[in-house]
Design a protein around this motif. Structure first.
Motif, PDB file in Angstrom:
ATOM      1  N   ARG A 112       0.304  -0.997   2.472  1.00  0.00           N
ATOM      2  CA  ARG A 112      -0.478  -1.617   1.404  1.00  0.00           C
ATOM      3  C   ARG A 112       0.387  -2.575   0.574  1.00  0.00           C
ATOM      4  O   ARG A 112      -0.075  -3.607   0.126  1.00  0.00           O
ATOM      5  CB  ARG A 112      -1.081  -0.540   0.496  1.00  0.00           C
ATOM      6  CG  ARG A 112      -1.980   0.491   1.166  1.00  0.00           C
ATOM      7  CD  ARG A 112      -3.291  -0.098   1.711  1.00  0.00           C
ATOM      8  NE  ARG A 112      -3.155  -0.813   2.961  1.00  0.00           N
ATOM      9  CZ  ARG A 112      -2.972  -0.234   4.154  1.00  0.00           C
ATOM     10  NH1 ARG A 112      -2.868   1.071   4.263  1.00  0.00           N
ATOM     11  NH2 ARG A 112      -2.891  -0.965   5.242  1.00  0.00           N
ATOM     12  N   LEU A 116       0.014  -6.590  -0.087  1.00  0.00           N
ATOM     13  CA  LEU A 116       0.087  -7.098  -1.452  1.00  0.00           C
ATOM     14  C   LEU A 116       1.126  -8.216  -1.560  1.00  0.00           C
ATOM     15  O   LEU A 116       0.904  -9.210  -2.264  1.00  0.00           O
ATOM     16  CB  LEU A 116       0.449  -5.948  -2.397  1.00  0.00           C
ATOM     17  CG  LEU A 116       0.269  -6.177  -3.898  1.00  0.00           C
ATOM     18  CD1 LEU A 116      -1.171  -6.518  -4.226  1.00  0.00           C
ATOM     19  CD2 LEU A 116       0.683  -4.927  -4.652  1.00  0.00           C
ATOM     20  N   HIS A 120       0.626 -11.911  -3.073  1.00  0.00           N
ATOM     21  CA  HIS A 120       1.504 -12.383  -4.146  1.00  0.00           C
ATOM     22  C   HIS A 120       2.116 -13.729  -3.782  1.00  0.00           C
ATOM     23  O   HIS A 120       2.240 -14.627  -4.629  1.00  0.00           O
ATOM     24  CB  HIS A 120       2.600 -11.338  -4.389  1.00  0.00           C
ATOM     25  CG  HIS A 120       3.534 -11.687  -5.504  1.00  0.00           C
ATOM     26  ND1 HIS A 120       4.886 -11.842  -5.314  1.00  0.00           N
ATOM     27  CD2 HIS A 120       3.305 -11.928  -6.824  1.00  0.00           C
ATOM     28  CE1 HIS A 120       5.452 -12.152  -6.463  1.00  0.00           C
ATOM     29  NE2 HIS A 120       4.517 -12.203  -7.389  1.00  0.00           N
ATOM     30  N   TYR A 305       3.207 -11.247 -11.059  1.00  0.00           N
ATOM     31  CA  TYR A 305       1.884 -10.733 -10.718  1.00  0.00           C
ATOM     32  C   TYR A 305       0.901 -11.052 -11.838  1.00  0.00           C
ATOM     33  O   TYR A 305       1.255 -11.678 -12.838  1.00  0.00           O
ATOM     34  CB  TYR A 305       1.936  -9.222 -10.465  1.00  0.00           C
ATOM     35  CG  TYR A 305       2.664  -8.854  -9.190  1.00  0.00           C
ATOM     36  CD1 TYR A 305       1.968  -8.665  -8.000  1.00  0.00           C
ATOM     37  CD2 TYR A 305       4.050  -8.707  -9.180  1.00  0.00           C
ATOM     38  CE1 TYR A 305       2.630  -8.343  -6.827  1.00  0.00           C
ATOM     39  CE2 TYR A 305       4.723  -8.387  -8.001  1.00  0.00           C
ATOM     40  CZ  TYR A 305       4.009  -8.210  -6.834  1.00  0.00           C
ATOM     41  OH  TYR A 305       4.667  -7.895  -5.670  1.00  0.00           O
ATOM     42  N   ILE A 341      -1.755  -0.163  -6.731  1.00  0.00           N
ATOM     43  CA  ILE A 341      -1.658  -1.223  -5.711  1.00  0.00           C
ATOM     44  C   ILE A 341      -3.022  -1.876  -5.505  1.00  0.00           C
ATOM     45  O   ILE A 341      -3.143  -3.105  -5.429  1.00  0.00           O
ATOM     46  CB  ILE A 341      -1.131  -0.648  -4.374  1.00  0.00           C
ATOM     47  CG1 ILE A 341       0.347  -0.269  -4.502  1.00  0.00           C
ATOM     48  CG2 ILE A 341      -1.326  -1.653  -3.240  1.00  0.00           C
ATOM     49  CD1 ILE A 341       0.877   0.527  -3.321  1.00  0.00           C
ATOM     50  N   ARG A 342      -4.065  -1.050  -5.430  1.00  0.00           N
ATOM     51  CA  ARG A 342      -5.416  -1.582  -5.221  1.00  0.00           C
ATOM     52  C   ARG A 342      -5.860  -2.454  -6.382  1.00  0.00           C
ATOM     53  O   ARG A 342      -6.473  -3.516  -6.182  1.00  0.00           O
ATOM     54  CB  ARG A 342      -6.393  -0.420  -5.017  1.00  0.00           C
ATOM     55  CG  ARG A 342      -7.759  -0.884  -4.508  1.00  0.00           C
ATOM     56  CD  ARG A 342      -8.628   0.263  -4.082  1.00  0.00           C
ATOM     57  NE  ARG A 342      -9.208   0.975  -5.210  1.00  0.00           N
ATOM     58  CZ  ARG A 342      -8.921   2.218  -5.555  1.00  0.00           C
ATOM     59  NH1 ARG A 342      -8.035   2.916  -4.851  1.00  0.00           N
ATOM     60  NH2 ARG A 342      -9.497   2.788  -6.586  1.00  0.00           N
ATOM     61  N   LYS A 345      -4.031  -5.714  -6.282  1.00  0.00           N
ATOM     62  CA  LYS A 345      -4.611  -6.513  -5.193  1.00  0.00           C
ATOM     63  C   LYS A 345      -5.929  -7.136  -5.633  1.00  0.00           C
ATOM     64  O   LYS A 345      -6.173  -8.332  -5.404  1.00  0.00           O
ATOM     65  CB  LYS A 345      -4.827  -5.621  -3.974  1.00  0.00           C
ATOM     66  CG  LYS A 345      -5.318  -6.343  -2.738  1.00  0.00           C
ATOM     67  CD  LYS A 345      -5.419  -5.373  -1.555  1.00  0.00           C
ATOM     68  CE  LYS A 345      -5.888  -6.067  -0.292  1.00  0.00           C
ATOM     69  NZ  LYS A 345      -5.989  -5.116   0.847  1.00  0.00           N
TER      70      LYS A 345
END
Length: 355
Positions: A112, A116, A120, A305, A341-342, A345
């Motif tokens: 994952r 990502l 990014h 990010y 992480i989700r 994303k």
């Protein structure tokens, strides 16, 4: 030995009468008598006063006090050993050296993260944005982030109302002053972490306290920007935060962990770790969640990010709390890592779709 017996023994060894201890500690003599007979337990404040008057380490008194309270709580319980075993596993996470160690990241999470990283790279390839684009994006996501972060904590302002309060200065009828201030303060705190990124600042005790001070500004002046002095419970959670007397040391570990890991960990996992650790220490009387999410987003912004927004609807909030408890109760970081992480994303995808 009961706490009261330990207290009396300490007083006698110092050659003090109860009257003298009362004068030195500022605690009423009748109350000290109840403490020594174990009819009452002193507050954290009185423990500090007694330790100072007796010239003994406060942790010695606190240890006896906690042991006596545990004995009292477990006295009538059928299986006290099971409770103590469970408590030990929770205490170990925050107070042992394991709090400074990390588990290996599993393959699923690594995959994952790889996805990502590609997103990014796409996002950084869109920069630099023109001033108007950047301003519009920041306004949109700042409002959405403020709405959801406050919603998690029970704020009832709608997304539209949040926009009107923070961008138009409009007062919403039927909504409390506290809810208005929570929205205004959170927007200011987002500006603060963005300025930290621009100024190439880093996470320090001063900055974290400043973020918390902004979150509670004009809401709780006494506790804004200050570690708590009393014990707390997290509503709806099985997890018990550490005692207030442990907070300064645990926060020192918190900042030390960041310094040790900031050049080693993937920035998204580092952001998730600092978020969870701050919430678990629960260093403040109120505003822990909002402060932790702001610290997380500072780390994300610092590494290029976008703002990760944890949603405040009932289903999302339950998933968030459950993922935190998996770390706090079972030392299983995977659900929380994957959740963050989700969300990172989702944020990157939405930013890319808007430019």
């Amino acid at each position: 030995m009961r706490f009261g017996e330990f207290l009396k023994q300490s007083r006698v060894e110092k050659g003090q009468t109860m009257q003298q201890l009362s004068a030195l500690s500022g605690i009423d003599q009748a109350l000290i008598s109840k403490y020594e007979s174990s009819k009452r337990f002193p507050s954290d404040k009185h423990l500090l006063c007694l330790a100072s008057a007796l010239d003994v380490p406060v942790h010695s008194l606190k240890k006896e006090w906690i042991a006596d309270r545990i004995l009292q709580l477990l006295g009538d319980y059928d299986d006290p050993l099971a409770v103590l075993t469970l408590a030990e596993s929770r205490v170990e996470y925050l107070t042992s050296q394991k709090a400074l160690q990390l588990q290996d990241v599993d393959e699923y999470t690594k995959d994952r993260l790889s996805e990502l990283d590609d997103l990014h790279k796409d996002w950084t390839g869109k920069k630099p944005l023109n001033a108007l684009q950047l301003s519009k994006l920041q306004e949109y996501f700042n409002v959405n982030y403020t709405f959801d972060s406050n919603r998690i904590e029970g704020n009832t302002l709608t997304l539209q109302e949040t926009h009107l309060v923070v961008n138009e200065g409009i007062t919403i009828s039927g909504k409390s002053m506290k809810e208005h201030l929570e929205a205004i303060n959170h927007m200011e705190a987002i500006g603060f972490i963005r300025d930290m990124v621009t100024g190439n600042e880093d996470i320090t005790k001063r900055n974290v306290l400043d973020i918390h001070r902004l979150v509670l500004k004009s809401i709780d002046k006494e506790n804004a920007g200050a570690y708590r002095k009393v014990g707390v419970r997290i509503s709806g959670s099985q997890y018990m935060p550490p005692d207030a007397l442990q907070v300064p040391e645990l926060m020192d570990d918190f900042f030390r962990f960041y310094q040790e890991q900031k050049l080693k960990m993937h920035p998204v996992l580092l952001a998730a770790e600092m978020h969870e650790r701050l919430v678990s220490i629960h260093p403040f009387l109120d505003g822990n969640g909002r402060t932790a999410r702001l610290v997380m987003n500072f780390i994300l912004l610092k590494h290029g990010y976008t703002l990760a927004i944890l949603k405040g609807d009932a289903e999302s909030r339950l998933e968030y709390y459950k993922a935190l408890e998996d770390v706090q109760l079972n030392n299983d970081q995977r659900p929380f890592y994957r959740l963050i992480i989700r969300k990172v994303k989702d944020s990157l995808k939405e930013h890319l779709s808007m430019v």
